[in-house]
Design a protein around this motif. Structure first.
Motif, PDB file in Angstrom:
ATOM      1  N   THR A 122       0.858  -1.186   0.000  1.00 43.44           N
ATOM      2  CA  THR A 122       0.000   0.000   0.000  1.00 43.44           C
ATOM      3  C   THR A 122       0.887   1.227   0.000  1.00 43.44           C
ATOM      4  O   THR A 122       2.056   1.163   0.401  1.00 43.44           O
ATOM      5  N   TRP A 123       0.319   2.336  -0.455  1.00 38.94           N
ATOM      6  CA  TRP A 123       1.057   3.587  -0.407  1.00 38.94           C
ATOM      7  C   TRP A 123       0.097   4.746  -0.224  1.00 38.94           C
ATOM      8  O   TRP A 123      -1.046   4.704  -0.637  1.00 38.94           O
ATOM      9  N   GLU A 124       0.630   5.765   0.442  1.00 35.95           N
ATOM     10  CA  GLU A 124      -0.084   7.026   0.613  1.00 35.95           C
ATOM     11  C   GLU A 124       0.028   7.799  -0.691  1.00 35.95           C
ATOM     12  O   GLU A 124       1.128   7.931  -1.231  1.00 35.95           O
ATOM     13  N   PRO A 125      -1.089   8.316  -1.193  1.00 29.92           N
ATOM     14  CA  PRO A 125      -0.978   9.158  -2.379  1.00 29.92           C
ATOM     15  C   PRO A 125      -0.298  10.478  -2.017  1.00 29.92           C
ATOM     16  O   PRO A 125      -0.369  10.934  -0.888  1.00 29.92           O
ATOM     17  N   GLY A 126       0.406  11.056  -2.962  1.00 25.38           N
ATOM     18  CA  GLY A 126       1.041  12.349  -2.703  1.00 25.38           C
ATOM     19  C   GLY A 126       2.341  12.507  -3.443  1.00 25.38           C
ATOM     20  O   GLY A 126       2.985  11.518  -3.802  1.00 25.38           O
ATOM     21  N   GLY A 129       5.494  10.841  -2.055  1.00 23.02           N
ATOM     22  CA  GLY A 129       5.240   9.456  -1.663  1.00 23.02           C
ATOM     23  C   GLY A 129       5.864   8.463  -2.624  1.00 23.02           C
ATOM     24  O   GLY A 129       6.447   8.831  -3.650  1.00 23.02           O
ATOM     25  N   GLU A 131       4.485   6.225  -4.646  1.00 22.26           N
ATOM     26  CA  GLU A 131       3.659   5.664  -5.721  1.00 22.26           C
ATOM     27  C   GLU A 131       4.429   5.437  -7.017  1.00 22.26           C
ATOM     28  O   GLU A 131       4.378   4.352  -7.598  1.00 22.26           O
ATOM     29  N   ASN A 132       5.153   6.442  -7.501  1.00 25.72           N
ATOM     30  CA  ASN A 132       5.880   6.286  -8.772  1.00 25.72           C
ATOM     31  C   ASN A 132       6.936   5.196  -8.691  1.00 25.72           C
ATOM     32  O   ASN A 132       7.152   4.453  -9.650  1.00 25.72           O
ATOM     33  N   PRO A 141      -2.346  -0.653  -9.170  1.00 24.46           N
ATOM     34  CA  PRO A 141      -3.418  -0.470  -8.187  1.00 24.46           C
ATOM     35  C   PRO A 141      -4.516  -1.521  -8.396  1.00 24.46           C
ATOM     36  O   PRO A 141      -4.878  -1.833  -9.533  1.00 24.46           O
ATOM     37  N   LEU A 145      -8.731   0.209  -1.267  1.00 23.26           N
ATOM     38  CA  LEU A 145      -8.058   1.080  -0.314  1.00 23.26           C
ATOM     39  C   LEU A 145      -7.902   0.307   0.986  1.00 23.26           C
ATOM     40  O   LEU A 145      -8.748  -0.521   1.330  1.00 23.26           O
ATOM     41  N   GLN A 149      -5.086   4.174   2.122  1.00 21.46           N
ATOM     42  CA  GLN A 149      -3.938   4.008   1.230  1.00 21.46           C
ATOM     43  C   GLN A 149      -4.339   3.188   0.002  1.00 21.46           C
ATOM     44  O   GLN A 149      -5.201   2.310   0.076  1.00 21.46           O
ATOM     45  N   THR A 150      -3.676   3.470  -1.105  1.00 26.77           N
ATOM     46  CA  THR A 150      -3.870   2.712  -2.331  1.00 26.77           C
ATOM     47  C   THR A 150      -3.265   1.322  -2.156  1.00 26.77           C
ATOM     48  O   THR A 150      -2.139   1.182  -1.662  1.00 26.77           O
TER      49      THR A 150
END
Length: 157
Positions: A122-126, A129, A131-132, A141, A145, A149-150
């Motif tokens: 999972t990861w926090e969007p932002g 963060g 994600e990339n 994804p 959720l 978190q994604t």
């Protein structure tokens, strides 16, 4: 600078303080818990948590904790998953492949256990963060959720 290959070490009395001293960049602190929090969670989830110190030569460069075979969705009785719980790479060690190494090591451990063919995280969007980073490694994804978190999954086949 060390020239050896990174490796994972089990947490011991000899290296736990070095693990707890690892800090991510200030702009990343809102996206990942400190190592000490992860170790406390590992203590209360024995058999599920798989914490490891990432070391290159004699230098601690990061920390990773995986989870194995948790019941993810209570509404789905057979929804058991394994994956990456948390990843902390020291601020001055980022961009050197240690995060990629840690994700591959977790994938290898999940394959070794032979119960799952997907690695979840999972990861926090932002903006600052991870994600990339996860998307570049092939995570996608799931549309779910978890705690806001994604949820992402990486196929291990």
């Amino acid at each position: 600078m060390t020239t050896s290959a990174p490796r994972l070490e089990v947490l011991t009395p000899a290296n736990v303080e070095a693990a707890c001293a690892l800090e991510v960049r200030p702009d990343q602190r809102g996206f990942v818990e400190p190592v000490a929090t992860s170790l406390a969670e590992a203590y209360v989830w024995p058999g599920v948590a798989w914490p490891r110190l990432i070391v290159d030569g004699d230098t601690p460069v990061g920390f990773v904790i995986a989870f194995h075979d948790i019941h993810f969705n209570p509404a789905v009785p057979d929804d058991h998953r394994s994956g990456l719980w948390r990843l902390n790479i020291a601020a001055d060690q980022q961009g050197r492949g240690y995060g990629r190494f840690a994700v591959r090591a977790v994938a290898q451990e999940i394959r070794r256990r032979g119960r799952h063919s997907r690695l979840f995280t999972t990861w926090e969007p932002g903006g600052s963060g991870p994600e990339n980073f996860y998307l570049r490694l092939g995570f996608r994804p799931t549309g779910e959720l978890s705690g806001g978190q994604t949820v992402g999954a990486l196929d291990l086949d």
